[in-house]
Design an enzyme around this catalytic site. Structure first.
Site, PDB file in Angstrom:
ATOM      1  N   GLU A  14       0.102  -5.770   4.102  1.00 53.39           N
ATOM      2  CA  GLU A  14       0.565  -4.318   4.604  1.00 53.39           C
ATOM      3  C   GLU A  14      -0.383  -3.220   4.276  1.00 53.39           C
ATOM      4  O   GLU A  14      -0.661  -2.935   3.104  1.00 53.39           O
ATOM      5  CB  GLU A  14       2.025  -3.928   4.238  1.00 53.39           C
ATOM      6  CG  GLU A  14       3.261  -4.163   5.145  1.00 53.39           C
ATOM      7  CD  GLU A  14       4.403  -3.537   4.417  1.00 53.39           C
ATOM      8  OE1 GLU A  14       4.364  -2.451   3.756  1.00 53.39           O
ATOM      9  OE2 GLU A  14       5.286  -4.105   4.901  1.00 53.39           O
ATOM     10  N   ASP A  54       7.359   8.610   0.239  1.00 53.17           N
ATOM     11  CA  ASP A  54       6.604   7.918  -0.751  1.00 53.17           C
ATOM     12  C   ASP A  54       6.621   8.862  -2.027  1.00 53.17           C
ATOM     13  O   ASP A  54       6.882   9.893  -1.860  1.00 53.17           O
ATOM     14  CB  ASP A  54       5.257   7.959  -0.466  1.00 53.17           C
ATOM     15  CG  ASP A  54       5.030   6.871   0.617  1.00 53.17           C
ATOM     16  OD1 ASP A  54       5.199   5.530   0.269  1.00 53.17           O
ATOM     17  OD2 ASP A  54       4.315   6.868   1.883  1.00 53.17           O
ATOM     18  N   TYR A  64      12.266  -4.737   8.104  1.00 57.18           N
ATOM     19  CA  TYR A  64      12.033  -4.351   6.789  1.00 57.18           C
ATOM     20  C   TYR A  64      13.512  -3.518   6.127  1.00 57.18           C
ATOM     21  O   TYR A  64      13.893  -2.871   6.619  1.00 57.18           O
ATOM     22  CB  TYR A  64      11.003  -3.365   6.593  1.00 57.18           C
ATOM     23  CG  TYR A  64      10.290  -2.915   5.398  1.00 57.18           C
ATOM     24  CD1 TYR A  64      11.141  -2.637   4.339  1.00 57.18           C
ATOM     25  CD2 TYR A  64       8.986  -3.131   5.048  1.00 57.18           C
ATOM     26  CE1 TYR A  64      10.675  -2.108   3.314  1.00 57.18           C
ATOM     27  CE2 TYR A  64       8.487  -2.638   3.902  1.00 57.18           C
ATOM     28  CZ  TYR A  64       9.063  -2.187   2.949  1.00 57.18           C
ATOM     29  OH  TYR A  64       8.620  -1.754   1.571  1.00 57.18           O
TER      30      TYR A  64
END
Ligand SMILES: Cc1ncc(COP(=O)(O)O)c(C=O)c1O
Lengths: 429, 264
Positions: free
Chosen positions: B49, B60, B174
């Site tokens: 990734e 993040d 995911y």
């Protein structure tokens, strides 16, 4: 056209703008928020409770004020000010903060978070939280904490936790980033009270609805005080665009009314030096919504600058972009220098220190009002008071005492800085 | 069958989970990233990734935020990243998934992006802030260029969201292990095992789990209930610590080897 405009489609789009561009973690909570808002905002109990708080706690309706000295000075149309600066906490932001805090409480949330730029939305959220017994955390860019220190102190005294954000440009954009990170982490017990008509659906429409009281009141007040529901021009500053949409919504279907939004023109036309999204921006996706964004060719969000922390943000509410496309609202911008002149103008002619955000609308009015017929009416949303900005204004004046004064500002004969607050220098007055 | 699907099929035959390391492309610069990709493969990566740095990475935590800042300061662009993938993809021999925010794609147009990504050898794209609900055009363009579209599920996802993600994904799905941002240091959430099992039964796609997986023990635990394990911040931190050191590639390879040990 207009009626359809007021309701985004089922996906939260205003034409091609809006939507829900957020991480998966927030998708179900946004659906839940949207459902709760749809349900409660229609219920009489909720509406009455909010109306009651707005009337007896916040101080609505706010006055509509005929600014006779300013009118005389500008020598054109009659200027009316919608006095949101008189709302409790000193800015329009409280309308939305109270609405969302009440909704959060109704939804059973124990904690709220908010971002703030100028600190007014943070203060409003801290206030609403104190009133309703919610725990409150406010994210604020470190640079904004510096230039709006008074509001940081107010929030802390109101019992809120204020978290300075050190990342990026350390302004509003970064405060929203950090708020979204908190929300993604604590979404189960936390409601995010977003402070403008930005972000993913349902925020742009929900925040608009909580603020439309501004225009609704102004329209009725104008009828009473000036004999007409329709001003010739209605204008407001545009950061995310909440005070502007709050004013405009009542007039959108009244095509006689010319609507003008004023952005922060900053100190130059290069990317990074201003917050004029309609001038220097392009279509992008930021903070959950598809809208006009200041960005580079690679899609990285640009830095912005405005002397006003509340306008210092790279995107604008999606509904505004549709209103621009439809030609219903004109968007323009004024520079830092012009806004400071607008601040001085209103202070000295009317005894009203405006918030630097609102001073942008005053500055643009100073440019156009002299050219409008005397029978015309110009309605300006005075979105907030300027106590928070006293330091910033003095700092600006000290730094710019030698600058030439823009002829358009000179045209309204505002005292140049050097004359009033600058260090006295030989030969100059 | 896409290269990504083949990897998962192969791992299933071997009765093990795939290991999917994440790096921020361009941290500290693209040239270094180039040399690190090889190290990831040597250490045991099955799929890589590659994070596209973005100015406002709302999903993040601090570790990847800082990496994005370093990458952008080094002048990293999506075009540069695609050129890097084009140079390396065949030599690497493992699929490359771009992990990105939507705006850098939006600005160049989804159709242009899909064409450029495909011709550079990218295998799939995961866009953190583009849920399937907004991805109609994106999915269409990606399908046309045979690129996998990987969507995310989270602990808050409801039944109809799971169905939506199921219908829109190819390659794998995911699962975000916790409500939160990347880089969490805490223990794995207690509900994770149950949630992953439940999802794996429901989905027709392989399920990879990521966010806050840092140690070989955590890799081992997740591997029991998932088809793939993603490790990001723990590796990005190594890049931050060893930045300019010539030993970085070796350190990274060794760490990946430790992390993949439970999978062999
Ligand atoms: C007094 C005042 N006016 C205007 C704004 C700008 O926000 P908006 O465009 O959402 O009204 C702010 C934001 O902080 C503010 O404090």
């Amino acid at each position: 056209m207009a009626r359809a405009l007021l309701r985004p489609d089922a996906q939260g789009y205003f034409g091609p703008y809006g939507g829900r561009f957020v991480p998966e973690t927030l998708m179900a909570p946004l659906a839940e928020l949207s459902a709760a808002y749809n349900r409660w905002s229609r219920k009489r109990t909720f509406r009455n409770e909010l109306r009651d708080i707005l009337a007896h706690y916040a101080g609505r309706p706010t006055p509509l004020y005929f600014a006779s000295r300013l009118t005389e000075k500008l020598g054109g149309a009659r200027v009316y000010l919608k006095r949101e600066d008189l709302l409790h906490t000193g800015a329009h932001k409280l309308n939305n903060a109270l609405g969302q805090a009440l909704l959060a409480k109704t939804m059973g949330k124990e904690r709220v978070i908010a971002e703030t730029g100028a600190g007014q939305h943070g203060v409003a959220t801290a206030t609403a939280s104190a009133l309703m017994g919610l725990s409150c955390t406010v994210y604020m860019g470190a640079e904004d904490c510096r230039r709006q220190r008074l509001n940081v102190d107010r929030m802390r005294l109101l019992g809120a936790e204020v978290v300075p954000v050190e990342s990026g440009s350390r302004t509003l954009k970064d405060a929203i980033n950090e708020s979204l990170r908190d929300w993604v982490t604590n979404v189960r017990n936390t409601h995010y009270i977003l402070g403008s008509v930005l972000g993913p659906d349902p925020y742009p429409r929900m925040v608009r609805d909580f603020h439309r009281v501004i225009g609704d009141e102004a329209r009725r007040q104008l009828k009473k005080q000036a004999g007409t529901y329709s001003p010739d021009v209605a204008m407001a500053c545009v950061g995310g665009g909440s005070n502007a949409i709050g004013l405009f919504t009542a007039f959108i279907e009244d095509r006689k009314v010319r609507l003008i939004g004023v952005e922060g023109g900053g100190r130059g036309e290069t990317l990074g030096e201003h917050a004029a999204r309609f001038d220097g921006g392009s279509l992008g996706v930021l903070h959950g919504t598809r809208t006009m964004v200041l960005q580079d060719r690679e899609g990285q969000i640009a830095a912005t600058h405005s002397v006003s922390a509340g306008l210092d943000y790279p995107a604008v509410g999606p509904e505004h972009v549709l209103l621009r496309d439809l030609g219903r609202v004109e968007y323009t911008h004024v520079s830092d220098a012009e806004a400071i002149a607008g601040f001085q103008l209103l202070s000295e002619t009317e005894g009203l220190l405006p918030a630097l955000e609102s001073a942008h609308a005053i500055a643009h009015a100073a440019k156009i009002v002299p050219h409008l017929p005397k029978r015309d009416i110009v309605l300006i949303n005075l979105s907030g008071r300027g106590d928070k900005d006293v330091e910033s204004v003095l700092e600006y004046l000290a730094e710019h005492q030698d600058d030439a004064v823009d002829p358009e500002i000179a045209g309204v004969s505002v005292h140049p800085a050097v004359h009033k607050w600058g260090t006295p220098r030989g030969g100059q007055r | 069958m896409s290269a990504i699907s083949e990897v998962f099929a192969e791992c299933r035959r071997d009765k093990r989970a795939a290991f999917i390391p994440f790096l921020s492309a361009g941290d500290p610069n693209l040239q270094t990233t180039g040399s690190l990709l090889q190290a990831l493969v040597m250490g045991g990566a099955d799929i890589i990734e590659l994070g596209v740095p973005f100015s406002d990475p709302i999903a993040d935590g601090p570790v990847i935020q800082s990496a994005s800042v370093r990458a952008l300061e080094a002048g990293t662009s999506l075009s540069g990243i695609l050129r890097l993938v084009a140079r390396q993809r065949d030599r690497l021999g493992v699929p490359v998934v771009l992990f990105t925010y939507y705006n850098p794609i939006h600005v160049r147009g989804v159709e242009n992006f899909a064409e450029q990504a495909a011709s550079s050898g990218v295998d799939g794209v995961l866009c953190v802030d583009l849920p399937p609900d907004e991805a109609g055009e994106f999915i269409q363009a990606m399908r046309q260029h045979n690129l996998d579209t990987i969507f995310l599920l989270a602990p808050t996802s409801t039944r109809d969201r799971i169905a939506k993600v199921q219908a829109s994904s190819t390659g794998f799905v995911y699962y975000v292990s916790r409500t939160g941002v990347t880089g969490d240091q805490g223990a794995l959430p207690k509900e994770l095992v149950k949630q992953a099992r439940r999802l794996r039964r429901k989905l027709h796609h392989p399920l990879a789990v990521g966010f806050g997986i840092n140690t070989p023990e955590q890799v081992a635990a997740v591997a029991k209930v998932a088809d793939g394990v993603v490790v990001g911040s723990a590796l990005v931190k190594l890049v931050a610590e060893h930045g300019a050191s010539p030993r970085l590639a070796a350190v990274l390879e060794e760490r990946v080897r430790q992390l993949t040990a439970p999978l062999r």
